[in-house]
Design an enzyme around this catalytic site. Structure first.
Site, short mmCIF file in Angstrom:
data_model
loop_
_atom_site.label_atom_id
_atom_site.label_comp_id
_atom_site.label_asym_id
_atom_site.label_seq_id
_atom_site.Cartn_x
_atom_site.Cartn_y
_atom_site.Cartn_z
N HIS A 237 -2.60 2.65 5.37
CA HIS A 237 -2.12 1.37 5.92
C HIS A 237 -1.13 1.60 7.07
O HIS A 237 -0.16 0.85 7.24
CB HIS A 237 -1.45 0.53 4.82
CG HIS A 237 -2.39 0.08 3.74
ND1 HIS A 237 -3.06 -1.13 3.78
CD2 HIS A 237 -2.78 0.69 2.58
CE1 HIS A 237 -3.81 -1.25 2.69
NE2 HIS A 237 -3.66 -0.15 1.96
N ASP A 318 -0.86 2.96 -1.76
CA ASP A 318 -2.15 2.48 -2.26
C ASP A 318 -3.25 2.72 -1.23
O ASP A 318 -2.99 2.81 -0.03
CB ASP A 318 -2.07 1.00 -2.60
CG ASP A 318 -1.78 0.13 -1.38
OD1 ASP A 318 -0.92 0.54 -0.58
OD2 ASP A 318 -2.40 -0.94 -1.24
N GLU A 319 -4.46 2.80 -1.72
CA GLU A 319 -5.66 2.80 -0.88
C GLU A 319 -5.59 3.79 0.27
O GLU A 319 -6.00 3.49 1.40
CB GLU A 319 -5.93 1.38 -0.34
CG GLU A 319 -6.14 0.36 -1.44
CD GLU A 319 -6.20 -1.07 -0.94
OE1 GLU A 319 -7.03 -1.84 -1.46
OE2 GLU A 319 -5.42 -1.41 -0.02
N ALA A 320 -5.08 4.98 -0.01
CA ALA A 320 -5.00 6.02 1.02
C ALA A 320 -6.31 6.80 1.04
O ALA A 320 -6.35 8.01 0.80
CB ALA A 320 -3.81 6.93 0.75
N LEU A 321 -7.38 6.10 1.35
CA LEU A 321 -8.71 6.70 1.29
C LEU A 321 -8.97 7.67 2.41
O LEU A 321 -9.88 8.50 2.33
CB LEU A 321 -9.78 5.58 1.31
CG LEU A 321 -9.58 4.47 0.26
CD1 LEU A 321 -10.67 3.42 0.39
CD2 LEU A 321 -9.52 5.04 -1.14
#
Length: 519
Positions: A237, A318-321
């Protein structure tokens, strides 16, 4: 009938006589005596701050201008130390009303309850004969407002503080940075607001809070007994960070999922150095093995710590893809240590629980479903094993930006949505994560993500009435410990608050699930 609960329900239901107090108090006894009658001669005495709050609430609800120098019956507001933090008692009969708080916050919450009990009786206003002894179940009761996907000005944030504090929330989590924009002025890193604050989702205008703006928000929240929890989401993000400091970010990782989101929701795919106004997540990452990254983290959280009197700084996580798992673990461990060294408690989304060396005592925020999937509950439990606690934000219950089953064309549906008011209410915090109990739960938080939320009116519509369900999950006794903690009780009590919310200018969604009272 108590607190204005009348059979005039919107959907034709017969409304039983229930106390219109939300969140449900720990103990409430309705007496058989006559009610207290409120008039412009009513005298309000005691604590000056609580009296000012009550005068404003009474004026908004009834139009009456009560004052400290009235000559009639008395409402007494007092702080009496010795009880549990934020607790209060309220005793009303025909002769008087007495609200006593264990501290200033408790007295403020007692005033909010008193405002809910105001009932019209013909041309008069009354407070029922009742005794309430109340205290919160959890210490942390939060709302989150995402000001990164769409920027919301100070006035809107302050209005949300008013609304949330009226339901006994005590924390405002501000999501201040994401791929779409950076929203907080920092003197140590001025390029962030100069170069990375100008856009929002869909190409809408951006914006940011000056240090003075942020101080105003913090001060206003404190006046309503709320802390501010600033979040700078890392290491994912972070596309907006790259607009100001391109040397700190990796190239976007464009997975099939990200391409699919761009196709379904519109917007261009992310490109290095170009502002991003789409809705895909997980493609961005800071450079994990570059020491300049940790200099940046130290500057950002160091300055935020000096601006934020509350105990928590939120690092996201979060969501550190776009970040390798081992690199993610390294980053959140180092970032949490930086925050802890500042004397603050780190908070991170539950994915960070996988990191072996997370700073001791880091608080985990669970955003999975009411029935956990993909091992999310295991990641959350790691925070407890590491000496921390959990904030529960089950997405398919209290993500306030999820669509209603019937309602406005706002919100998303990915969290098992749409989400009804009954869905928002019908969960028990202690039953989400196996192996934890109330001592492991810091509290409950209701997030409002703003991919589709552009205005203050949008916030009202999506939050109310579901925010009241989150308030009850955070404040009230467990679902098995109180006869008020049922869906049937809740929907009637919330329905009775419709006139109060209208008088306060809250544009709630008039869902047919609730038997709304009319006046």
């Amino acid at each position: 009938m108590l607190a204005g609960c009348t059979p005039a329900a919107q959907n034709g239901d017969t409304v039983p006589s229930l106390p219109a107090v939300v969140p449900a108090p720990a103990s409430l006894e309705q007496a058989s005596g006559a009610p207290f009658r409120l008039s412009e001669t009513t005298r309000i005495e005691g604590d000056a701050d609580a009296a000012a709050a009550l005068v404003a609430l009474v004026q908004a609800r009834t139009g009456l201008e009560v004052a400290a120098d009235g000559g009639g019956a008395t409402v007494t507001l007092a702080i009496q130390p010795g009880g549990a933090a934020e607790s209060y008692t309220l005793a009303a009969d025909e002769a008087s009303v007495v609200v006593t708080g264990a501290d200033a916050a408790g007295l403020f919450y007692g005033v909010q309850t008193l405002g809910q009990l105001l009932a019209r009786d013909g041309d008069d206003w009354t407070i029922p004969a009742v005794t309430i002894d109340d205290a919160p179940r959890f210490a942390y009761r939060g709302v989150m407002l995402d000001v990164a996907r769409h920027f919301h000005p100070v006035e809107t944030v302050k209005a949300y503080i008013d609304r949330a504090s009226g339901l006994k929330f005590n924390a405002l989590h501000l999501h201040l940075a994401d791929d779409q924009g950076w929203r907080i002025e920092l003197h140590s890193r001025p390029e962030l607001t100069e170069l990375a604050s100008g856009t929002s989702v869909g190409g809408d205008p951006g914006g940011f809070y000056t240090k003075a703006d942020y101080a105003e928000i913090v001060e206003y929240a404190a006046s309503r007994h709320m802390i501010v929890v600033p979040e700078i989401d890392m290491p994912g993000h972070t596309h907006a960070v790259g607009l100001a400091y391109p040397e700190l970010v990796e190239e976007p990782v464009l997975s099939d999922h990200i391409i699919e989101i761009a196709r379904d929701y519109g917007g261009e795919l992310p490109e290095t150095g170009k502002p991003y106004d789409g809705m895909a997540v997980g493609f961005s990452s800071l450079k994990i093995h570059d020491e300049a990254t940790y200099d940046f983290v130290a500057d950002v959280f160091g300055e935020l710590a000096g601006m934020t009197p509350g105990p928590y700084l939120h690092l996201g996580g979060d969501e550190a893809l776009g970040t390798k798992p081992e690199d993610f673990a390294l980053f959140v461990s180092r970032a949490s240590a930086i925050i802890a060294d500042l004397g603050k408690t780190p908070v991170a989304w539950h994915e960070a629980g996988e990191a072996a060396d997370l700073a001791e005592g880091t608080v985990g925020q669970y955003w999975g479903f009411v029935t956990p999937t993909d091992g999310m509950d295991g990641k959350a439990r790691e925070f407890v094993r590491n000496g921390g606690q959990l904030i529960l934000s089950p997405a398919d219950a209290i993500y306030l930006d999820m669509q209603y089953p019937t309602g406005p064309d706002l919100g998303l549906t990915w969290a098992n949505g749409p989400t009804s008011v009954e869905d928002a209410y019908s969960w028990e915090p202690s039953a989400i994560i196996r192996g934890i109990d109330d001592t492991d739960i810091l509290g409950v938080e209701a997030p409002m993500w703003t991919e589709t939320i552009r205005t203050a009116a949008d916030i009202d519509t999506m939050a109310f009435p579901r925010i009241a369900a989150a308030a009850e999950a955070g404040w009230s006794p467990a679902t098995t410990a109180s006869e008020l903690r049922t869906w049937e009780s809740f929907r009637v009590r919330v329905g009775a608050l419709g006139p109060l919310w209208t008088s306060l200018g809250i544009g709630f969604h008039p869902t047919g699930e609730i038997p709304w009272v009319t006046e």
